[in-house]
Scaffold this active site. Structure first.
Site, mmCIF file in Angstrom:
data_model
loop_
_atom_site.group_PDB
_atom_site.id
_atom_site.type_symbol
_atom_site.label_atom_id
_atom_site.label_comp_id
_atom_site.label_asym_id
_atom_site.label_seq_id
_atom_site.Cartn_x
_atom_site.Cartn_y
_atom_site.Cartn_z
ATOM 1 C CD GLN A 100 19.524 -107.635 16.648
ATOM 2 O OE1 GLN A 100 20.570 -108.224 16.380
ATOM 3 N NE2 GLN A 100 18.864 -107.868 17.765
ATOM 4 C CE LYS A 123 23.325 -110.344 17.823
ATOM 5 N NZ LYS A 123 21.924 -110.268 17.431
ATOM 6 C CG ASP A 156 19.044 -115.279 14.964
ATOM 7 O OD1 ASP A 156 19.862 -115.353 15.905
ATOM 8 O OD2 ASP A 156 18.529 -114.210 14.585
#
Ligand code: NAD
Length: 281
Positions: free
Chosen positions: A96, A52, A119
């Site tokens: 995460q 990422k 997200d």
């Protein structure tokens, strides 16, 4: 059968995003920033976060990774999120997953300012998506959606079957297909006859986590099949779709690897840029 090349589509999306970041930089004299919080030392999470960060840098985003040991207190993480919520240089925040057991995932998700929730997991964004309002959209289903739309722009009236009902994949995927006027069936582990459901579908999105679950004789000719699954097996990484069998029937199919996976990260970058743009209005 046409192979839907997610690697190529993701590279094209990243190139567009890179141009967009350059334009935003010249217009606002600043660039969108993505901050990832990584807790613990799980190898897959470390690999995802590294990828990422690399992709974010490649398109010119400001990128930062904050690392904590497995033993970090929940309070410390929540305080850090509050700090990032009020930091103007941070456009997007991602924690995460998975988290260590002593940290409440829902509390963490809800602590993130919905306008920085890249997200798309915050209940506010989930609700906005299902109401058809503007929202951050979870990266993997967004990637699937963009691949389907690239292949077929008009989905009006198509019969879509989503296999799997997770908050991460199946549910948001269903909302995106509904928005495109598909007739959507969402199936799951308790569905009585999955094969019969799939055989009705013009579009199948499989997000289950069972290697090669969707077989060749489950798919009607001319179906578009999107394989979200990433399953480690003795013969390597395979999807939730039996590639060899389904490729003989389907009109179009995503490979694993090289299908949905690369689009997921590209969509995270897109979400970060979109959060930045909304914050500048
Ligand atoms: P999950 O475990 O949260 O959900 C799985 C879903 O599948 C559940 O809703 C369950 O009801 C359903 N299911 C289980 N057995 C079934 C069966 N026999 N028939 C029909 N449905 C069944 O999984 P998830 O987080 O949505 O992930 C699904 C897969 O996608 C995994 O392989 C995961 O590794 C992969 N994944 C890929 C990406 C990517 O970027 N490509 C991102 C996230 C997840």
């Amino acid at each position: 059968m046409i192979l839907i090349d997610g690697k190529k589509a993701a590279a094209e999306l990243r190139a567009e995003l890179k141009e967009e970041v350059a334009e935003l930089k010249s217009k606002h004299n600043k660039v969108p920033g993505l901050t990832v919080i990584l807790i613990g030392d799980l190898t897959p999470s470390q690999i995802y976060v590294r990828n990422k960060e690399k992709s974010a840098n490649e398109v010119g985003l400001k990128s930062e990774v904050i690392k904590y040991a497995d033993s970090v207190e929940e309070k410390t993480v929540l305080e850090k999120i509050q700090e990032l919520n009020s930091d103007e240089t941070v456009s997007g925040i991602l924690v995460q997953l998975p988290l260590p057991k002593h940290i409440d995932k829902q509390k963490v998700i809800e602590a993130i300012d919905p306008s920085k929730d890249v997200d798309g997991f915050h209940p506010m964004n989930v609700g906005n998506l299902s109401s058809g309002y503007e929202s951050s959209i979870p990266c993997t289903p967004l990637g699937c959606y963009l691949l389907i739309k690239k292949f077929e722009s008009n989905l009006n009236g198509k019969k879509a079957v989503v296999v799997g009902r997770s908050n991460l994949n199946g549910k948001p995927m269903t909302q995106l297909l509904l928005k495109e006027n598909c007739t959507v069936t969402i199936t799951h582990s308790k569905t009585k006859d999955l094969k019969a459901e799939c055989l009705e579908a013009d579009i199948i999105v499989a997000a289950v986590g069972i290697p090669e679950l969707v077989r060749g004789d489950w798919v009607k000719k001319d179906a578009i099949v999107i394989d979200v699954g990433i399953n480690k097996t003795d013969k390597g990484i395979v999807g939730d779709v039996h590639f060899e069998e389904v490729s003989k029937n389907a009109k179009a199919l995503t490979p694993v690897p090289g299908g949905v996976g690369p689009m997921t990260i590209a969509c995270l970058l897109k979400n970060t840029i979109d959060c930045f743009k909304r914050s500048q209005i």
